[in-house]
Design a protein around this motif. Structure first.
Motif, PDB file in Angstrom:
ATOM      1  N   LEU A 147      26.565  12.522 -88.727  1.00 27.35           N
ATOM      2  CA  LEU A 147      27.733  13.188 -88.141  1.00 27.35           C
ATOM      3  C   LEU A 147      28.242  12.521 -86.870  1.00 27.35           C
ATOM      4  CD1 LEU A 147      26.671  16.904 -88.628  1.00 27.35           C
ATOM      5  CD2 LEU A 147      28.235  15.549 -90.018  1.00 27.35           C
ATOM      6  N   TYR A 148      27.682  11.367 -86.510  1.00 27.92           N
ATOM      7  CA  TYR A 148      28.019  10.727 -85.237  1.00 27.92           C
ATOM      8  C   TYR A 148      29.526  10.486 -85.077  1.00 27.92           C
ATOM      9  CZ  TYR A 148      28.316   7.381 -81.470  1.00 27.92           C
ATOM     10  OH  TYR A 148      28.662   6.750 -80.308  1.00 27.92           O
ATOM     11  N   GLN A 149      30.155   9.826 -86.052  1.00 26.45           N
ATOM     12  CA  GLN A 149      31.578   9.517 -85.932  1.00 26.45           C
ATOM     13  C   GLN A 149      32.410  10.788 -85.877  1.00 26.45           C
ATOM     14  OE1 GLN A 149      29.711   7.156 -87.258  1.00 26.45           O
ATOM     15  NE2 GLN A 149      30.540   5.349 -86.305  1.00 26.45           N
ATOM     16  N   LEU A 150      32.072  11.766 -86.689  1.00 22.51           N
ATOM     17  CA  LEU A 150      32.811  13.025 -86.698  1.00 22.51           C
ATOM     18  C   LEU A 150      32.710  13.720 -85.342  1.00 22.51           C
ATOM     19  CD1 LEU A 150      34.387  15.248 -88.178  1.00 22.51           C
ATOM     20  CD2 LEU A 150      32.175  16.214 -88.839  1.00 22.51           C
ATOM     21  N   LEU A 151      31.514  13.776 -84.788  1.00 22.77           N
ATOM     22  CA  LEU A 151      31.335  14.456 -83.506  1.00 22.77           C
ATOM     23  C   LEU A 151      31.996  13.700 -82.357  1.00 22.77           C
ATOM     24  CD1 LEU A 151      27.679  15.725 -83.943  1.00 22.77           C
ATOM     25  CD2 LEU A 151      29.808  17.017 -84.177  1.00 22.77           C
ATOM     26  N   THR A 152      32.004  12.373 -82.431  1.00 23.31           N
ATOM     27  CA  THR A 152      32.702  11.581 -81.418  1.00 23.31           C
ATOM     28  C   THR A 152      34.202  11.858 -81.483  1.00 23.31           C
ATOM     29  OG1 THR A 152      31.029   9.857 -81.536  1.00 23.31           O
ATOM     30  CG2 THR A 152      33.151   9.226 -80.612  1.00 23.31           C
ATOM     31  N   TRP A 153      34.747  11.902 -82.690  1.00 18.58           N
ATOM     32  CA  TRP A 153      36.166  12.221 -82.880  1.00 18.58           C
ATOM     33  C   TRP A 153      36.461  13.627 -82.376  1.00 18.58           C
ATOM     34  CZ3 TRP A 153      38.106  15.881 -86.498  1.00 18.58           C
ATOM     35  CH2 TRP A 153      39.485  15.878 -86.627  1.00 18.58           C
ATOM     36  N   TRP A 154      35.612  14.589 -82.710  1.00 16.68           N
ATOM     37  CA  TRP A 154      35.797  15.971 -82.288  1.00 16.68           C
ATOM     38  C   TRP A 154      35.772  16.079 -80.757  1.00 16.68           C
ATOM     39  CZ3 TRP A 154      37.662  20.160 -84.339  1.00 16.68           C
ATOM     40  CH2 TRP A 154      37.449  21.384 -83.711  1.00 16.68           C
ATOM     41  N   GLY A 155      34.832  15.400 -80.125  1.00 17.54           N
ATOM     42  CA  GLY A 155      34.757  15.390 -78.668  1.00 17.54           C
ATOM     43  C   GLY A 155      36.019  14.820 -78.043  1.00 17.54           C
ATOM     44  N   GLY A 156      36.553  13.754 -78.650  1.00 16.43           N
ATOM     45  CA  GLY A 156      37.803  13.174 -78.164  1.00 16.43           C
ATOM     46  C   GLY A 156      38.953  14.164 -78.250  1.00 16.43           C
ATOM     47  N   LEU A 157      39.004  14.921 -79.338  1.00 12.72           N
ATOM     48  CA  LEU A 157      40.050  15.938 -79.477  1.00 12.72           C
ATOM     49  C   LEU A 157      39.905  17.032 -78.413  1.00 12.72           C
ATOM     50  CD1 LEU A 157      40.370  16.503 -83.330  1.00 12.72           C
ATOM     51  CD2 LEU A 157      41.954  15.318 -81.807  1.00 12.72           C
ATOM     52  N   GLN A 158      38.677  17.379 -78.090  1.00 12.59           N
ATOM     53  CA  GLN A 158      38.455  18.398 -77.066  1.00 12.59           C
ATOM     54  C   GLN A 158      38.909  17.905 -75.699  1.00 12.59           C
ATOM     55  OE1 GLN A 158      34.269  19.129 -77.910  1.00 12.59           O
ATOM     56  NE2 GLN A 158      34.809  21.148 -78.705  1.00 12.59           N
ATOM     57  N   PHE A 159      38.616  16.637 -75.379  1.00 10.50           N
ATOM     58  CA  PHE A 159      39.091  16.067 -74.114  1.00 10.50           C
ATOM     59  C   PHE A 159      40.622  16.035 -74.089  1.00 10.50           C
ATOM     60  CE2 PHE A 159      34.866  14.010 -73.369  1.00 10.50           C
ATOM     61  CZ  PHE A 159      34.661  14.547 -72.113  1.00 10.50           C
ATOM     62  N   TYR A 160      41.224  15.633 -75.200  1.00 10.47           N
ATOM     63  CA  TYR A 160      42.688  15.584 -75.282  1.00 10.47           C
ATOM     64  C   TYR A 160      43.288  16.972 -75.054  1.00 10.47           C
ATOM     65  CZ  TYR A 160      47.361  15.006 -77.152  1.00 10.47           C
ATOM     66  OH  TYR A 160      48.721  15.016 -77.305  1.00 10.47           O
ATOM     67  N   SER A 161      42.708  17.975 -75.682  1.00  8.68           N
ATOM     68  CA  SER A 161      43.201  19.340 -75.538  1.00  8.68           C
ATOM     69  C   SER A 161      43.063  19.835 -74.096  1.00  8.68           C
ATOM     70  CB  SER A 161      42.439  20.263 -76.488  1.00  8.68           C
ATOM     71  OG  SER A 161      42.830  21.588 -76.314  1.00  8.68           O
ATOM     72  N   LEU A 162      41.924  19.545 -73.492  1.00 13.44           N
ATOM     73  CA  LEU A 162      41.687  19.944 -72.104  1.00 13.44           C
ATOM     74  C   LEU A 162      42.662  19.246 -71.162  1.00 13.44           C
ATOM     75  CD1 LEU A 162      39.808  21.713 -70.401  1.00 13.44           C
ATOM     76  CD2 LEU A 162      38.260  19.756 -70.233  1.00 13.44           C
ATOM     77  N   LYS A 163      42.902  17.944 -71.404  1.00 14.68           N
ATOM     78  CA  LYS A 163      43.866  17.201 -70.585  1.00 14.68           C
ATOM     79  C   LYS A 163      45.260  17.808 -70.731  1.00 14.68           C
ATOM     80  CE  LYS A 163      46.123  12.762 -70.053  1.00 14.68           C
ATOM     81  NZ  LYS A 163      47.466  13.161 -70.444  1.00 14.68           N
ATOM     82  N   LYS A 164      45.626  18.118 -71.958  1.00 17.33           N
ATOM     83  CA  LYS A 164      46.942  18.710 -72.204  1.00 17.33           C
ATOM     84  C   LYS A 164      47.074  20.039 -71.457  1.00 17.33           C
ATOM     85  CE  LYS A 164      49.977  19.866 -76.038  1.00 17.33           C
ATOM     86  NZ  LYS A 164      50.102  19.949 -77.483  1.00 17.33           N
ATOM     87  N   GLU A 165      46.030  20.846 -71.500  1.00 13.44           N
ATOM     88  CA  GLU A 165      46.042  22.160 -70.847  1.00 13.44           C
ATOM     89  C   GLU A 165      46.121  22.048 -69.324  1.00 13.44           C
ATOM     90  OE1 GLU A 165      42.857  25.738 -70.111  1.00 13.44           O
ATOM     91  OE2 GLU A 165      42.779  24.702 -72.026  1.00 13.44           O
ATOM     92  N   LEU A 166      45.391  21.097 -68.754  1.00  4.88           N
ATOM     93  CA  LEU A 166      45.300  21.021 -67.296  1.00  4.88           C
ATOM     94  C   LEU A 166      46.262  20.027 -66.658  1.00  4.88           C
ATOM     95  CD1 LEU A 166      41.415  21.165 -66.978  1.00  4.88           C
ATOM     96  CD2 LEU A 166      43.052  23.021 -66.588  1.00  4.88           C
ATOM     97  N   VAL A 167      46.328  18.820 -67.202  1.00 12.73           N
ATOM     98  CA  VAL A 167      47.135  17.760 -66.580  1.00 12.73           C
ATOM     99  C   VAL A 167      48.600  17.858 -66.999  1.00 12.73           C
ATOM    100  CG1 VAL A 167      47.455  15.272 -66.347  1.00 12.73           C
ATOM    101  CG2 VAL A 167      45.148  16.232 -66.393  1.00 12.73           C
ATOM    102  N   ASP A 168      48.823  17.944 -68.295  1.00 15.57           N
ATOM    103  CA  ASP A 168      50.206  17.946 -68.781  1.00 15.57           C
ATOM    104  C   ASP A 168      50.971  19.189 -68.334  1.00 15.57           C
ATOM    105  OD1 ASP A 168      49.427  15.603 -69.937  1.00 15.57           O
ATOM    106  OD2 ASP A 168      49.485  16.330 -71.997  1.00 15.57           O
ATOM    107  N   SER A 169      50.249  20.262 -68.046  1.00 12.31           N
ATOM    108  CA  SER A 169      50.899  21.489 -67.567  1.00 12.31           C
ATOM    109  C   SER A 169      51.139  21.449 -66.053  1.00 12.31           C
ATOM    110  CB  SER A 169      50.036  22.703 -67.907  1.00 12.31           C
ATOM    111  OG  SER A 169      48.847  22.688 -67.130  1.00 12.31           O
ATOM    112  N   GLY A 170      50.526  20.450 -65.376  1.00 12.86           N
ATOM    113  CA  GLY A 170      50.714  20.306 -63.939  1.00 12.86           C
ATOM    114  C   GLY A 170      49.710  21.069 -63.085  1.00 12.86           C
ATOM    115  N   LYS A 171      48.678  21.651 -63.710  1.00  9.54           N
ATOM    116  CA  LYS A 171      47.675  22.405 -62.939  1.00  9.54           C
ATOM    117  C   LYS A 171      46.842  21.485 -62.055  1.00  9.54           C
ATOM    118  CE  LYS A 171      47.320  26.169 -66.237  1.00  9.54           C
ATOM    119  NZ  LYS A 171      46.475  26.836 -67.242  1.00  9.54           N
ATOM    120  N   ILE A 172      46.514  20.296 -62.571  1.00  6.38           N
ATOM    121  CA  ILE A 172      45.800  19.293 -61.780  1.00  6.38           C
ATOM    122  C   ILE A 172      46.384  17.928 -62.111  1.00  6.38           C
ATOM    123  CG2 ILE A 172      43.647  20.627 -61.671  1.00  6.38           C
ATOM    124  CD1 ILE A 172      42.468  18.746 -63.775  1.00  6.38           C
TER     125      ILE A 172
END
Length: 67
Positions: free
Chosen positions: A24-49
């Motif tokens: 599951l290594y590649q799948l979990l690496t991809w999933w982790g990347g999506l989580q970082f992307y989502s978190l960035k979108k929530e915090l950075v793209d919204s202007g919170k940080i």
């Protein structure tokens, strides 16, 4: 630069088939990347940080625990 990335990608594919990674290594690496992307979108793209604050906070947490 492009040739280097191609070599890295080919090496990743080889490692995944040779068995040096868990199934599951590649799948979990991809999933982790999506989580970082989502978190960035929530915090950075919204202007919170700022992007630098986001980056610094991620690095401050240190390595991800691997079970």
């Amino acid at each position: 630069m492009r040739g280097s990335r191609t070599c890295q990608a080919e090496a990743e594919v080889r490692r995944s088939f040779v068995g040096s990674y868990g199934p599951l290594y590649q799948l979990l690496t991809w999933w982790g990347g999506l989580q970082f992307y989502s978190l960035k979108k929530e915090l950075v793209d919204s202007g919170k940080i700022t992007e630098k604050e986001f980056h610094d906070r991620i690095l401050k947490e240190g390595p991800i625990p691997v079970d």
